[in-house]
Write a protein that holds these residues in place. Structure first.
Motif, PDB file in Angstrom:
ATOM      1  N   TYR A   1      -3.792  -3.746   2.283  1.00 15.50           N
ATOM      2  CA  TYR A   1      -2.631  -3.468   1.645  1.00 15.50           C
ATOM      3  C   TYR A   1      -1.616  -4.109   2.312  1.00 15.50           C
ATOM      4  N   TRP A   2      -1.306  -4.624   3.031  1.00 11.64           N
ATOM      5  CA  TRP A   2      -0.459  -5.010   3.045  1.00 11.64           C
ATOM      6  C   TRP A   2       0.278  -6.624   3.310  1.00 11.64           C
ATOM      7  N   ASN A   3      -0.885  -7.200   2.724  1.00 17.19           N
ATOM      8  CA  ASN A   3      -1.226  -8.935   1.828  1.00 17.19           C
ATOM      9  C   ASN A   3      -2.012  -9.119   0.339  1.00 17.19           C
ATOM     10  N   ALA A   4      -1.581  -7.522  -0.056  1.00  9.88           N
ATOM     11  CA  ALA A   4      -2.213  -7.875  -1.304  1.00  9.88           C
ATOM     12  C   ALA A   4      -1.428  -8.427  -1.822  1.00  9.88           C
TER      13      ALA A   4
ATOM     14  N   TYR B   1      -1.683  -0.779  -9.548  1.00  9.33           N
ATOM     15  CA  TYR B   1      -2.857  -0.270  -9.492  1.00  9.33           C
ATOM     16  C   TYR B   1      -3.865  -0.680 -11.266  1.00  9.33           C
ATOM     17  N   SER B   2      -5.422  -0.933 -10.656  1.00  6.89           N
ATOM     18  CA  SER B   2      -5.959  -0.661 -11.740  1.00  6.89           C
ATOM     19  C   SER B   2      -6.829   0.400 -12.069  1.00  6.89           C
ATOM     20  N   PRO B   3      -7.383   0.644 -12.946  1.00  5.94           N
ATOM     21  CA  PRO B   3      -7.948   1.994 -13.325  1.00  5.94           C
ATOM     22  C   PRO B   3      -9.085   2.961 -12.650  1.00  5.94           C
ATOM     23  N   ASN B   4      -9.352   1.700 -11.895  1.00  6.61           N
ATOM     24  CA  ASN B   4     -10.361   2.365 -10.137  1.00  6.61           C
ATOM     25  C   ASN B   4     -10.319   1.948  -9.104  1.00  6.61           C
ATOM     26  N   ARG B   5      -8.504   2.334  -9.658  1.00 12.22           N
ATOM     27  CA  ARG B   5      -7.483   1.965  -8.222  1.00 12.22           C
ATOM     28  C   ARG B   5      -7.670   0.428  -6.876  1.00 12.22           C
ATOM     29  N   LEU B   6      -8.015  -0.137  -7.689  1.00 13.32           N
ATOM     30  CA  LEU B   6      -7.722  -1.292  -6.966  1.00 13.32           C
ATOM     31  C   LEU B   6      -6.604  -1.766  -7.013  1.00 13.32           C
ATOM     32  N   TYR B   7      -6.033  -2.737  -5.820  1.00 10.25           N
ATOM     33  CA  TYR B   7      -4.769  -2.644  -5.787  1.00 10.25           C
ATOM     34  C   TYR B   7      -3.768  -4.038  -5.339  1.00 10.25           C
ATOM     35  N   TYR B   8      -3.544  -4.430  -6.937  1.00  7.50           N
ATOM     36  CA  TYR B   8      -2.448  -5.878  -7.604  1.00  7.50           C
ATOM     37  C   TYR B   8      -3.928  -6.576  -7.533  1.00  7.50           C
ATOM     38  N   PRO B   9      -5.507  -6.182  -8.663  1.00  9.58           N
ATOM     39  CA  PRO B   9      -6.373  -7.138  -8.089  1.00  9.58           C
ATOM     40  C   PRO B   9      -6.115  -8.418  -9.107  1.00  9.58           C
ATOM     41  N   SER B  10      -7.211  -9.519  -8.407  1.00 11.52           N
ATOM     42  CA  SER B  10      -6.980 -11.149  -9.421  1.00 11.52           C
ATOM     43  C   SER B  10      -8.322 -11.173  -9.482  1.00 11.52           C
ATOM     44  N   TYR B  11      -8.811 -10.773 -11.182  1.00 12.20           N
ATOM     45  CA  TYR B  11     -10.515 -10.803 -10.828  1.00 12.20           C
ATOM     46  C   TYR B  11     -10.586 -12.590 -11.310  1.00 12.20           C
ATOM     47  N   PHE B  12     -11.604 -13.052 -10.591  1.00 13.92           N
ATOM     48  CA  PHE B  12     -12.170 -13.919 -10.589  1.00 13.92           C
ATOM     49  C   PHE B  12     -13.351 -14.108 -10.595  1.00 13.92           C
ATOM     50  N   ASP B  13     -14.823 -13.327 -10.746  1.00  9.85           N
ATOM     51  CA  ASP B  13     -16.300 -13.470 -11.397  1.00  9.85           C
ATOM     52  C   ASP B  13     -16.228 -11.774 -12.050  1.00  9.85           C
ATOM     53  N   GLY B  14     -16.026 -11.969 -12.970  1.00 12.33           N
ATOM     54  CA  GLY B  14     -16.756 -10.559 -14.544  1.00 12.33           C
ATOM     55  C   GLY B  14     -15.705  -8.811 -13.506  1.00 12.33           C
TER      56      GLY B  14
END
Length: 154
Positions: free
Chosen positions: A133-136, A96-109
């Protein structure tokens, strides 16, 4: 043998690509479409693995060697909050990111491909690409640093 949330997500992704009502159910028109489905074509004509997000259909395509290999039900930004363009994954966080995104991959800001608890059939996020969630974790594993992410309206 069982119709669960994963099957429902696959059905709605199929229905989106076929231009059908965005529902999580199987009916006679779905069975007919399965017999002769529209096969999605990638926007980019490149051999290298990349991810495409069709904001009109609200689906994510994984593309390898000019062939769509997977279709995932997603939800992008409401009110145009997800920009069209070609981006690259530049940052990733396992868990989790600090703002609760699950397994984030950032691409634009601060916009990312990430798991979220609610993935409606329409664009509803603040600009990210919401993935069930199950695909993240699976998408996170595919989206290496530098992976191209193409966002467009069809």
């Amino acid at each position: 043998r069982r119709y669960d949330y994963r099957t429902a997500d696959a059905v709605v992704a199929f229905r989106k690509v076929q231009g059908m009502a965005r529902e999580f159910t199987v009916d006679a028109p779905v069975w007919r479409a399965l017999a002769d489905p529209r096969v999605p074509r990638p926007r980019l004509n490149i051999r290298r693995f990349h991810i495409e997000v069709d904001q009109t259909r609200q689906v994510l395509y994984t593309v390898e060697d000019r062939v769509v290999t997977s279709v995932i039900h997603i939800s992008t930004g409401a009110g145009g909050a997800t920009r069209d363009g070609s981006f690259r994954v530049y940052r990733k966080l396992a868990g989790y990111s600090p703002n609760r995104l699950y397994y984030p991959s950032y691409f634009d800001g601060l916009r990312a491909l990430h798991g979220w608890t609610e993935v409606p059939t329409y664009n509803a996020s603040h600009g990210c690409v919401r993935i069930p969630y199950w695909n993240a974790q699976w998408v996170y594993g595919l989206a290496d640093y530098g992976t191209r992410v193409v966002i467009y309206h069809s």
